[in-house]
Design an enzyme around this catalytic site. Structure first.
Site, short mmCIF file in Angstrom:
data_model
loop_
_atom_site.label_atom_id
_atom_site.label_comp_id
_atom_site.label_asym_id
_atom_site.label_seq_id
_atom_site.Cartn_x
_atom_site.Cartn_y
_atom_site.Cartn_z
N ARG A 228 52.97 56.30 65.62
CA ARG A 228 53.89 56.28 64.49
C ARG A 228 54.75 55.01 64.61
O ARG A 228 55.04 54.54 65.72
CB ARG A 228 54.82 57.51 64.50
CG ARG A 228 54.14 58.81 64.09
CD ARG A 228 53.84 58.84 62.60
NE ARG A 228 53.31 60.12 62.15
CZ ARG A 228 52.02 60.38 61.95
NH1 ARG A 228 51.10 59.45 62.17
NH2 ARG A 228 51.63 61.55 61.50
N HIS A 276 48.02 52.08 57.78
CA HIS A 276 47.94 53.49 58.22
C HIS A 276 46.57 54.08 57.83
O HIS A 276 46.48 55.09 57.13
CB HIS A 276 49.09 54.31 57.62
CG HIS A 276 49.36 55.59 58.37
ND1 HIS A 276 50.64 56.10 58.57
CD2 HIS A 276 48.53 56.47 58.98
CE1 HIS A 276 50.56 57.24 59.25
NE2 HIS A 276 49.28 57.47 59.51
#
Ligand code: NDP
Ligand code: OXD
Length: 313
Positions: A228, A276
């Site tokens: 993350r 992502h």
């Protein structure tokens, strides 16, 4: 115990309800799925299938039996929105795992075979010879040895790379050197040519990739972040690259997504940003596990891949 067809509430800005409806239909004989805007009775919702939870949504579902995350990571779910007696499970999906492994291998080979350096030389029309190394000459460290980290570690081991991994509970893994605790982390990164972060984001791992840790990195090593964005202190990465501690980074996740066009990462010659996409789940391959958890929720059984909310993953 109930035999009624489960009532699911689906909520995600990233996933398509229709894809999930048809994927689940192959595994559940009967169910009802509601989404925002539908006319339904909130008191009949059994299971919420969510990426994030809008404020106050679950409080309306008085008979809720489970929350099923559409992500492998659950940091985007605010646990205070989940009633205390309701369990949360995260997604485990073979397509997600395979795509994460493919991404990790692609990035590791890009660095191992110096493609990043050849890209720069090619842009300058410069003929630059660097002899190929054997995979056994490159050491890859994996931070996080869960569902995804283990699969990446085994895949790289099978390619002949030397692989080490760090987790809370350094379990033995064939052909992988495993480490735990803070001193294990600093020892591991000090040996690695490439460090791949695939930890979950928790209060213990937020900003773990920071200047203090970079001091221990091997000079000239590379960082790959597929966990993350909030694992990384972004300014510390820029400083570590300027200081020559790190010679490059590949970032699939950033603190703000999408990364704003003005962000210094975009134009940095030693940083590659991807949007992502390291791992993507597929409703078709994830549906059997999700359907299984829906059946378990309906019969009051412990969920598969249940999240320990106190631990945060
Ligand atoms: P798991 O829950 O299966 O594994 C988590 C691992 O991290 C475990 O090995 C655990 O240790 C370790 N860990 C957790 N906290 C600590 C800590 N404080 N110190 C050391 N080790 C720790 O997660 P997954 O492998 O399924 O997923 C990992 C993350 O990958 C997700 O949370 C998500 O953030 C990210 N992700 C990113 C995607 C992308 O496209 N970029 C896609 C999917 C996921 P132990 O084994 O001892 O419990
Ligand atoms: C996930 C992700 O956590 O896609 O599943 O990031």
């Amino acid at each position: 115990m109930t035999n009624a067809a489960p009532h699911l509430y689906f909520c995600s800005a990233l996933d398509k309800a229709e894809d999930w409806r048809s994927a689940l239909a192959a595994h559940l004989p009967a169910f009802k799925m509601s989404v925002e805007g539908d006319d339904y009775d909130p008191a009949t919702v059994d299971v919420a299938l969510v990426w994030t939870i809008p404020d106050g949504l679950l409080a309306r579902f008085s008979d809720l039996k489970a929350v099923l995350s559409l992500g492998a990571g659950v940091n985007q779910i605010d646990p205070s929105q989940i009633p205390a007696h309701v369990p949360l499970a995260r997604l485990v999906d073979e397509t997600l795992t395979r795509t994460m492994v493919d991404y990790a291998k692609a990035v590791v080979y890009r660095y191992h075979r110096c493609l990043d350096q050849f890209e720069k030389a090619s842009n300058d029309a410069r003929w630059m010879f660097i002899a190929p190394k054997a995979t056994s000459e490159t050491f890859v460290a994996i931070l996080g040895l869960g569902q995804l980290g283990r699969a990446i570690a085994f895949a790289l081991r099978d390619e002949g790379f030397r692989v080490g991994g760090w987790s809370r509970s350094a379990q033995p893994l064939a052909g992988i050197e495993t480490f735990a605790e803070r001193h294990g982390l600093t020892t591991l990164v000090s040996r690695a040519d490439i460090v791949i972060n695939v930890l979950p984001l928790t209060r213990h791992t937020t900003h773990i990739l920071c200047g203090e840790l970079f001091q221990y990195f091997r000079r000239g090593s590379r960082l790959v972040n597929i966990g993350r964005g909030q694992h990384l202190v972004e300014d510390d990465l820029l400083q570590a690259i300027s200081a020559g501690i790190l010679s490059g980074a590949t970032l699939d996740v950033t603190a703000v997504e999408p990364l704003p066009p003005s962000h210094p990462f975009w134009h940095h010659p030693d940083i590659l940003v991807t949007p992502h996409v390291a791992g993507l789940s597929s409703p078709t391959s994830a549906a059997p596990m999700v359907a299984h958890n829906i059946r378990r929720a309906m019969t009051g059984q412990v969920l598969l891949n249940q999240v320990d909310l106190a631990r945060g993953y």
